[in-house]
Motif scaffolding. Sequence first.
Motif, PDB file in Angstrom:
ATOM      1  N   PHE A 155     -16.105   9.723 -14.169  1.00 31.12           N
ATOM      2  CA  PHE A 155     -16.382  10.284 -15.493  1.00 31.12           C
ATOM      3  C   PHE A 155     -15.180  11.064 -16.012  1.00 31.12           C
ATOM      4  CE2 PHE A 155     -18.563  13.465 -18.287  1.00 31.12           C
ATOM      5  CZ  PHE A 155     -19.014  12.555 -19.233  1.00 31.12           C
ATOM      6  N   ALA A 156     -14.563  11.842 -15.115  1.00 32.55           N
ATOM      7  CA  ALA A 156     -13.388  12.613 -15.519  1.00 32.55           C
ATOM      8  C   ALA A 156     -12.206  11.699 -15.835  1.00 32.55           C
ATOM      9  CB  ALA A 156     -13.011  13.607 -14.417  1.00 32.55           C
ATOM     10  N   VAL A 157     -12.071  10.602 -15.087  1.00 30.26           N
ATOM     11  CA  VAL A 157     -10.980   9.657 -15.343  1.00 30.26           C
ATOM     12  C   VAL A 157     -11.100   9.086 -16.751  1.00 30.26           C
ATOM     13  CG1 VAL A 157     -10.033   7.407 -14.710  1.00 30.26           C
ATOM     14  CG2 VAL A 157     -10.628   9.052 -12.929  1.00 30.26           C
ATOM     15  N   LEU A 158     -12.313   8.647 -17.128  1.00 29.77           N
ATOM     16  CA  LEU A 158     -12.493   8.051 -18.445  1.00 29.77           C
ATOM     17  C   LEU A 158     -12.324   9.087 -19.553  1.00 29.77           C
ATOM     18  CD1 LEU A 158     -15.477   5.664 -17.676  1.00 29.77           C
ATOM     19  CD2 LEU A 158     -13.065   5.101 -17.876  1.00 29.77           C
ATOM     20  N   SER A 169       0.819  -1.212   0.000  1.00 30.74           N
ATOM     21  CA  SER A 169       0.000   0.000   0.000  1.00 30.74           C
ATOM     22  C   SER A 169       0.852   1.261   0.000  1.00 30.74           C
ATOM     23  CB  SER A 169      -0.944   0.009   1.207  1.00 30.74           C
ATOM     24  OG  SER A 169      -0.207   0.150   2.404  1.00 30.74           O
ATOM     25  N   CYS A 170       2.118   1.143   0.413  1.00 37.37           N
ATOM     26  CA  CYS A 170       3.029   2.282   0.410  1.00 37.37           C
ATOM     27  C   CYS A 170       3.847   2.362  -0.874  1.00 37.37           C
ATOM     28  CB  CYS A 170       3.973   2.206   1.610  1.00 37.37           C
ATOM     29  SG  CYS A 170       3.129   2.381   3.200  1.00 37.37           S
ATOM     30  N   SER A 171       3.631   1.455  -1.811  1.00 33.59           N
ATOM     31  CA  SER A 171       4.365   1.478  -3.067  1.00 33.59           C
ATOM     32  C   SER A 171       3.862   2.609  -3.948  1.00 33.59           C
ATOM     33  CB  SER A 171       4.206   0.143  -3.798  1.00 33.59           C
ATOM     34  OG  SER A 171       4.687   0.242  -5.120  1.00 33.59           O
ATOM     35  N   GLN A 172       4.777   3.264  -4.639  1.00 32.96           N
ATOM     36  CA  GLN A 172       4.398   4.337  -5.560  1.00 32.96           C
ATOM     37  C   GLN A 172       3.839   3.778  -6.867  1.00 32.96           C
ATOM     38  OE1 GLN A 172       4.513   7.807  -4.656  1.00 32.96           O
ATOM     39  NE2 GLN A 172       4.617   6.564  -2.799  1.00 32.96           N
ATOM     40  N   SER A 173       3.888   2.467  -7.050  1.00 29.12           N
ATOM     41  CA  SER A 173       3.397   1.857  -8.283  1.00 29.12           C
ATOM     42  C   SER A 173       1.938   1.426  -8.190  1.00 29.12           C
ATOM     43  CB  SER A 173       4.259   0.642  -8.647  1.00 29.12           C
ATOM     44  OG  SER A 173       5.550   1.044  -9.015  1.00 29.12           O
ATOM     45  N   VAL A 174       1.314   1.546  -7.033  1.00 29.23           N
ATOM     46  CA  VAL A 174      -0.063   1.098  -6.884  1.00 29.23           C
ATOM     47  C   VAL A 174      -0.952   2.279  -6.478  1.00 29.23           C
ATOM     48  CG1 VAL A 174       0.770  -1.161  -6.165  1.00 29.23           C
ATOM     49  CG2 VAL A 174       0.050   0.481  -4.435  1.00 29.23           C
ATOM     50  N   LEU A 175      -2.248   2.071  -6.598  1.00 26.13           N
ATOM     51  CA  LEU A 175      -3.234   3.067  -6.157  1.00 26.13           C
ATOM     52  C   LEU A 175      -3.738   2.677  -4.773  1.00 26.13           C
ATOM     53  CD1 LEU A 175      -5.243   3.701  -9.422  1.00 26.13           C
ATOM     54  CD2 LEU A 175      -4.388   5.511  -7.925  1.00 26.13           C
ATOM     55  N   THR A 176      -3.522   3.550  -3.799  1.00 29.73           N
ATOM     56  CA  THR A 176      -3.934   3.311  -2.420  1.00 29.73           C
ATOM     57  C   THR A 176      -5.116   4.223  -2.104  1.00 29.73           C
ATOM     58  OG1 THR A 176      -1.628   2.830  -1.901  1.00 29.73           O
ATOM     59  CG2 THR A 176      -3.120   3.171  -0.050  1.00 29.73           C
ATOM     60  N   VAL A 177      -6.180   3.647  -1.539  1.00 31.15           N
ATOM     61  CA  VAL A 177      -7.469   4.337  -1.464  1.00 31.15           C
ATOM     62  C   VAL A 177      -7.887   4.599  -0.019  1.00 31.15           C
ATOM     63  CG1 VAL A 177      -9.878   4.305  -2.235  1.00 31.15           C
ATOM     64  CG2 VAL A 177      -8.103   3.152  -3.601  1.00 31.15           C
ATOM     65  N   THR A 192      -4.613  -1.493 -23.178  1.00 32.08           N
ATOM     66  CA  THR A 192      -3.167  -1.647 -22.995  1.00 32.08           C
ATOM     67  C   THR A 192      -2.569  -0.458 -22.239  1.00 32.08           C
ATOM     68  OG1 THR A 192      -2.808  -0.743 -25.224  1.00 32.08           O
ATOM     69  CG2 THR A 192      -2.862  -3.131 -25.004  1.00 32.08           C
ATOM     70  N   ALA A 193      -3.392   0.217 -21.441  1.00 29.62           N
ATOM     71  CA  ALA A 193      -2.876   1.306 -20.605  1.00 29.62           C
ATOM     72  C   ALA A 193      -1.926   0.745 -19.558  1.00 29.62           C
ATOM     73  CB  ALA A 193      -4.027   2.045 -19.930  1.00 29.62           C
ATOM     74  N   THR A 194      -0.980   1.565 -19.130  1.00 27.72           N
ATOM     75  CA  THR A 194      -0.035   1.146 -18.090  1.00 27.72           C
ATOM     76  C   THR A 194      -0.548   1.560 -16.720  1.00 27.72           C
ATOM     77  OG1 THR A 194       1.204   3.225 -18.192  1.00 27.72           O
ATOM     78  CG2 THR A 194       1.890   1.445 -19.688  1.00 27.72           C
ATOM     79  N   MET A 195       0.025   0.957 -15.686  1.00 26.80           N
ATOM     80  CA  MET A 195      -0.316   1.322 -14.312  1.00 26.80           C
ATOM     81  C   MET A 195      -0.015   2.796 -14.074  1.00 26.80           C
ATOM     82  SD  MET A 195      -1.402   0.119 -11.326  1.00 26.80           S
ATOM     83  CE  MET A 195      -2.000   1.525 -10.401  1.00 26.80           C
ATOM     84  N   ALA A 196       1.104   3.281 -14.582  1.00 25.71           N
ATOM     85  CA  ALA A 196       1.473   4.684 -14.383  1.00 25.71           C
ATOM     86  C   ALA A 196       0.466   5.620 -15.033  1.00 25.71           C
ATOM     87  CB  ALA A 196       2.872   4.936 -14.945  1.00 25.71           C
ATOM     88  N   GLU A 197      -0.010   5.266 -16.235  1.00 26.49           N
ATOM     89  CA  GLU A 197      -1.000   6.108 -16.922  1.00 26.49           C
ATOM     90  C   GLU A 197      -2.304   6.165 -16.141  1.00 26.49           C
ATOM     91  OE1 GLU A 197      -3.886   5.781 -20.840  1.00 26.49           O
ATOM     92  OE2 GLU A 197      -1.881   4.915 -20.969  1.00 26.49           O
ATOM     93  N   ILE A 198      -2.745   4.999 -15.657  1.00 26.42           N
ATOM     94  CA  ILE A 198      -4.012   4.952 -14.920  1.00 26.42           C
ATOM     95  C   ILE A 198      -3.907   5.745 -13.619  1.00 26.42           C
ATOM     96  CG2 ILE A 198      -5.492   3.382 -13.601  1.00 26.42           C
ATOM     97  CD1 ILE A 198      -5.040   1.340 -15.860  1.00 26.42           C
ATOM     98  N   LYS A 199      -2.797   5.594 -12.927  1.00 23.64           N
ATOM     99  CA  LYS A 199      -2.623   6.333 -11.676  1.00 23.64           C
ATOM    100  C   LYS A 199      -2.643   7.831 -11.931  1.00 23.64           C
ATOM    101  CE  LYS A 199       0.298   6.665  -7.570  1.00 23.64           C
ATOM    102  NZ  LYS A 199       1.479   6.129  -6.862  1.00 23.64           N
ATOM    103  N   THR A 200      -1.979   8.270 -12.990  1.00 25.64           N
ATOM    104  CA  THR A 200      -1.980   9.695 -13.332  1.00 25.64           C
ATOM    105  C   THR A 200      -3.381  10.163 -13.694  1.00 25.64           C
ATOM    106  OG1 THR A 200       0.308   9.616 -14.092  1.00 25.64           O
ATOM    107  CG2 THR A 200      -1.052  11.417 -14.914  1.00 25.64           C
ATOM    108  N   ALA A 201      -4.116   9.348 -14.470  1.00 23.75           N
ATOM    109  CA  ALA A 201      -5.477   9.719 -14.855  1.00 23.75           C
ATOM    110  C   ALA A 201      -6.373   9.903 -13.641  1.00 23.75           C
ATOM    111  CB  ALA A 201      -6.056   8.661 -15.794  1.00 23.75           C
TER     112      ALA A 201
END
Length: 445
Positions: free
Chosen positions: A364-367, A212-220, A328-337
């Motif tokens: 809605f804004a994410v998509l 959960s503290c990784s910068q590569s994942v989304l923590t909610v 084929t989006a990347t984890m980094a792209e999704i996190k930024t979105a």
Amino acid sequence: CVINASIGSYFGSHDGTDPAALLIDSIVNYKSGRAFVCAAGNAGFFKWHVEQTVTSDTSFSWLKTNPSSGDVFFEVWSDTADFNNVDYAFGANLPSGTFAERGRTSFFNVKNRLGLFADTIKNGANTLAIVQTYAEVQDDKYLLQVFLNNPDSNTYNFSMLNTGIGKYDFWSTSLLGTSDIVGSGLPTVAQYPPIAHYTLPDSNKTMVSSFSCSQSVLTVGNFRNRKAYLDIDTLERIDSTGFAGEIANASSLGPDRRGNVKPDIGATGDNTISAVSAIRIAANLASPWPQNRQRVALGGMHQVNGGTSMASPVVAGIVALYFEKCPTATMAEIKTAITSTAREDGFTGSVPNPSFGYGKVDAFAVLNNSNYSLSIGSDKNVCDGDSVLIQSASYSSYHWSTGDTLQSLYVDSTVSDIFVEVVNESGCISHSDTIDVTWFPTPEK
């Protein structure tokens, strides 16, 4: 593939560099089309964290024996650069009155104390406690474990004292089987002058550790989904602890141990009503405790629940929608979105912050964030027997209205209008504008 993990341990380095976190990091970043979403935890109301900033003044915090085991145990985590110049000792103080120190060990430095050691806190010839420590280097950080096995008195305030320069963190509470940090009933400076350098426990950095503290994942994190609902008996149940849209009391706080933003995003959690198994509904309705029956919502098919374990799947669902659109989006792209389109309001305050991260998730804004426009130029004129070049910007694939699949093509007088469908590296589709191709007869010489 998107994975939701509503699970985790509160112990560990809280910096996303442990083996489990690194493994998950490598999995989600190995190829595109993968994402990992996790719950921040439900310890936001615990004051069980200490960030000790060490100076030449001797700072300290007190811990109590665990009422179940009679022991004192806690773990210290620090980056090597922040702990190399810290000297530490362990002591015992009276819990009231003068709060006088009854004894302490010598000061040590971790560079000379790697491995297992045992020391004694003495008052004259009397042994107050045996202190066992274990220290190791984990890449660029230290782990120091401290254990006092059944000290002479279970009423003492046991301390870790520090001097030098640096900082470290530790987390401890009897609710999780370790030792409570003393945060109340402290003496005044007049009673015990060293208390001026006491470090109180707080609720910061109370997320579950590891991935959960990784910068590569989304923590909610978790904010309240609603204020009230109707239960199975048509009675309105009102949440008296706060308002819809407000951060939940239990939602764990960031940042991570190294100060990076965590959680990343907030989503609806507390007072969420959702489908559960018929067996679960029947058990709650048959329970002798009224509060269990009250959790069953009107109609008898749904149940109210809460926590970051409920908020995390909300974000995982949004990520799944994003993959439907951009497979084929990347984890980094999704996190930024998700973080770049998050909403601010009166409850979030200025973001990023340790409660909401970058704000409240906006599906809605994410998509819409993946939308992109494409122009293939202005209308074209073509003479009989001639052709004109039409070209697209660079993308992963192309499908022209003529059936062509290359980046550019030549059109002649047989084509009257033309457009192209393109796919970018994330798998997101976009359509160009349509240009008109106007035919003119070849003029006479």
